[in-house]
Design a protein around this motif. Structure first.
Motif, PDB file in Angstrom:
ATOM      1  N   TYR A 149       0.840  -1.189   0.000  1.00 23.99           N
ATOM      2  CA  TYR A 149       0.000   0.000   0.000  1.00 23.99           C
ATOM      3  C   TYR A 149       0.880   1.246   0.000  1.00 23.99           C
ATOM      4  N   ARG A 150       0.300   2.336  -0.492  1.00 25.56           N
ATOM      5  CA  ARG A 150       0.954   3.634  -0.407  1.00 25.56           C
ATOM      6  C   ARG A 150       0.379   4.371   0.802  1.00 25.56           C
ATOM      7  N   ARG A 152       1.314   7.840   3.887  1.00 23.93           N
ATOM      8  CA  ARG A 152       2.108   9.031   4.204  1.00 23.93           C
ATOM      9  C   ARG A 152       2.280   9.111   5.709  1.00 23.93           C
ATOM     10  N   THR A 158       6.327   9.915   1.917  1.00 24.42           N
ATOM     11  CA  THR A 158       5.489   8.884   1.300  1.00 24.42           C
ATOM     12  C   THR A 158       6.205   7.551   1.436  1.00 24.42           C
ATOM     13  N   ALA A 160       5.984   3.010   1.259  1.00 29.04           N
ATOM     14  CA  ALA A 160       5.345   1.779   0.806  1.00 29.04           C
ATOM     15  C   ALA A 160       5.197   0.871   2.026  1.00 29.04           C
ATOM     16  N   PHE A 251       8.913   5.126  -0.457  1.00 31.80           N
ATOM     17  CA  PHE A 251       8.147   4.809  -1.654  1.00 31.80           C
ATOM     18  C   PHE A 251       8.994   5.101  -2.891  1.00 31.80           C
TER      19      PHE A 251
END
Length: 465
Positions: A149-150, A152, A158, A160, A251
């Motif tokens: 999933y992404r 923050r 950001t 992963a 990310f």
């Protein structure tokens, strides 16, 4: 379809057995129906059978996850010819079959966010909103052990977030016990597999992927190895947020491998050299390497660096094992057939009275690794990875009968996975280079001949100790 992963050894075995039987019946049906059919009818029936087979494999193995799904990922590399009793399959049919199976790398059936959220909050012992400022419910990837999933963080970064499927550890243990059936499945779908080596690889290494603390440690090791590298990038691990079932890293934004393969030849050639330098160079120079080269683990960053992901499968080879690999390459590249056979006998790969002659040993090495042994510019064909593997383990080839009773050291199983996987990636890119000259940097300690090699040498001598 339920997103509940079956964990029972008996039920998982039954699912695999049903899949194996279905593909065997389908292949037999195509063969029988082809007896009186025209070539056009045979092609149409084979194409339908391939499409149905790929759909079944993705649906069944994708929903099972674990080692069963990993086996399906491996199958995406290989030729479906033997299943359907054909000596030739049009390239477009073969490509569609393999492209469908490749969905198991990053587009497999997903587990619902509600169930995955439970895993995250259970590991952290607090609500998701207290850990992440934002968290996208739609996964950006669904693989064999977990979904990605992404999100923050509160500081704006950001990240992963890889989350392990609930119950996957139990499912993997069941798969390890069911490996004999998995081997039968690969024999039906791709009879060319050497199941002894595959068994050792799966049972020894893949079960460790279910503890993300181990993967986080592997990831940190690789990141440190390549820190400050001019064109190889490893995302940093957010160590304080890693748990047994959750792995958090920086990310990696950029072009996925499928997009890289559509770029101009010069860019594909450059990425191909970087891919080789990362996978082969890590093994030969550092003796520590990730053993899962596949398209889902490679991203081209906007600044031209290549980002490598996923370090669950990690290997540290013994110095003597790496030296043996390089001794064999040197002997084969220099056409020293007698020395090559003597190396294989001395290392225990061949019995002294084995039927393989020095000339046969040399010829086999060049058939398998000619792209690496030949001092010339070579553009890698798309089927290079599968062709090299078939040379070694295809029962229809003379090498299989002459080598099948010889010893395949488990220490080198993952090294072969890296070799064939890297070659398959280069083939997908249709990359061109003098691969032998690049390898001579590691094999002979020579100065680099390419611009990337010179950049890497400057990094090694100036920044990396």
């Amino acid at each position: 379809m339920s997103d509940e992963i079956v964990t029972s050894r008996v039920l998982r075995g039954a699912q695999l057995g049903k899949l194996v039987a279905g593909q065997a019946v389908r292949g037999a049906g195509v063969t029988l129906s082809a007896v009186r059919a025209s070539e056009e009818e045979r092609a149409a029936r084979t194409e339908r059978a391939l499409a149905d087979a790929a759909e079944d494999i993705v649906t069944v193995l994708g929903s099972m996850k674990g080692l069963a799904m990993k086996a399906g990922q491996l199958l995406s590399m290989f030729d479906p010819l033997a299943v359907f009793g054909r000596t030739t399959i049009p390239p477009e049919q073969r490509e569609r079959f393999q492209r469908k199976l490749a969905e198991l790398y990053d587009r497999a059936p997903q587990v619902s966010f509600e169930r995955m959220r439970t895993v995250i909050e259970s590991d952290y012992g607090r609500p998701l909103a207290e850990i992440f400022a934002e968290f996208e419910a739609e996964p950006i990837g669904a693989a064999s052990i977990g979904q990605v999933y992404r999100a923050r963080l509160a500081d704006g970064r950001t990240v992963a977030v890889k989350v392990q499927y609930p119950g996957i550890d139990v499912a993997v243990r069941a798969d390890v016990k069911n490996l004999a059936l998995l081997m039968r499945m690969t024999r039906v779908l791709a009879p060319v597999f050497d199941d002894r080596v595959l068994y050792r690889e799966l049972s020894t290494h893949l079960a460790a992927e279910t503890d993300y603390r181990i993967e986080a440690e592997n990831h940190r090791t690789i990141a440190e190895m390549y820190r400050g590298h001019p064109f190889i990038r490893i995302p940093e691990v957010i160590s304080e947020l890693c748990t047994p079932h959750v792995l958090v890293t920086e990310f990696a934004a950029g072009t996925p491998f499928s997009g890289i393969a559509a770029l101009p030849a010069a860019t594909r050639d450059r990425v191909g050299e970087i891919v080789m330098r990362f996978y082969a160079g890590s093994m030969l120079r550092f003796r520590r390497f990730t053993s899962d080269p596949h398209p889902g683990n490679i991203v081209l960053a906007p600044d031209g660096a290549v980002v490598f992901l996923d370090f669950g499968l990690f290997k540290e080879m013994d110095a003597a094992a790496v030296e043996f690999e390089m001794d064999c390459v040197r002997a084969a590249a220099e056409y020293r057939a007698g020395d090559l056979r003597a190396l294989l006998v001395g290392y225990g790969v061949l019995d002294d009275d084995a039927p393989a002659t020095p000339e046969e040993c040399l010829r086999m090495f060049h058939e398998i690794s000619g792209w690496l042994l030949t001092d010339a510019d070579i553009r890698i064909p798309e089927d290079a990875g599968a062709t090299a593997l078939f040379t070694w383990i295809d029962p229809r080839r003379a090498y299989f009968d002459r080598w099948r009773d010889q010893y395949a050291p488990a220490e080198h199983a993952l090294a072969r996975r890296v070799e064939y996987g890297t070659l398959a990636l280069l083939g997908t890119l249709r990359a061109s280079a003098n691969w032998h000259r690049i390898a001579r940097e590691w094999i002979y300690g020579e100065s680099p001949r390419t611009e990337l090699g010179r950049l890497e040498q400057q990094w090694r001598t100036g920044e990396h100790t």
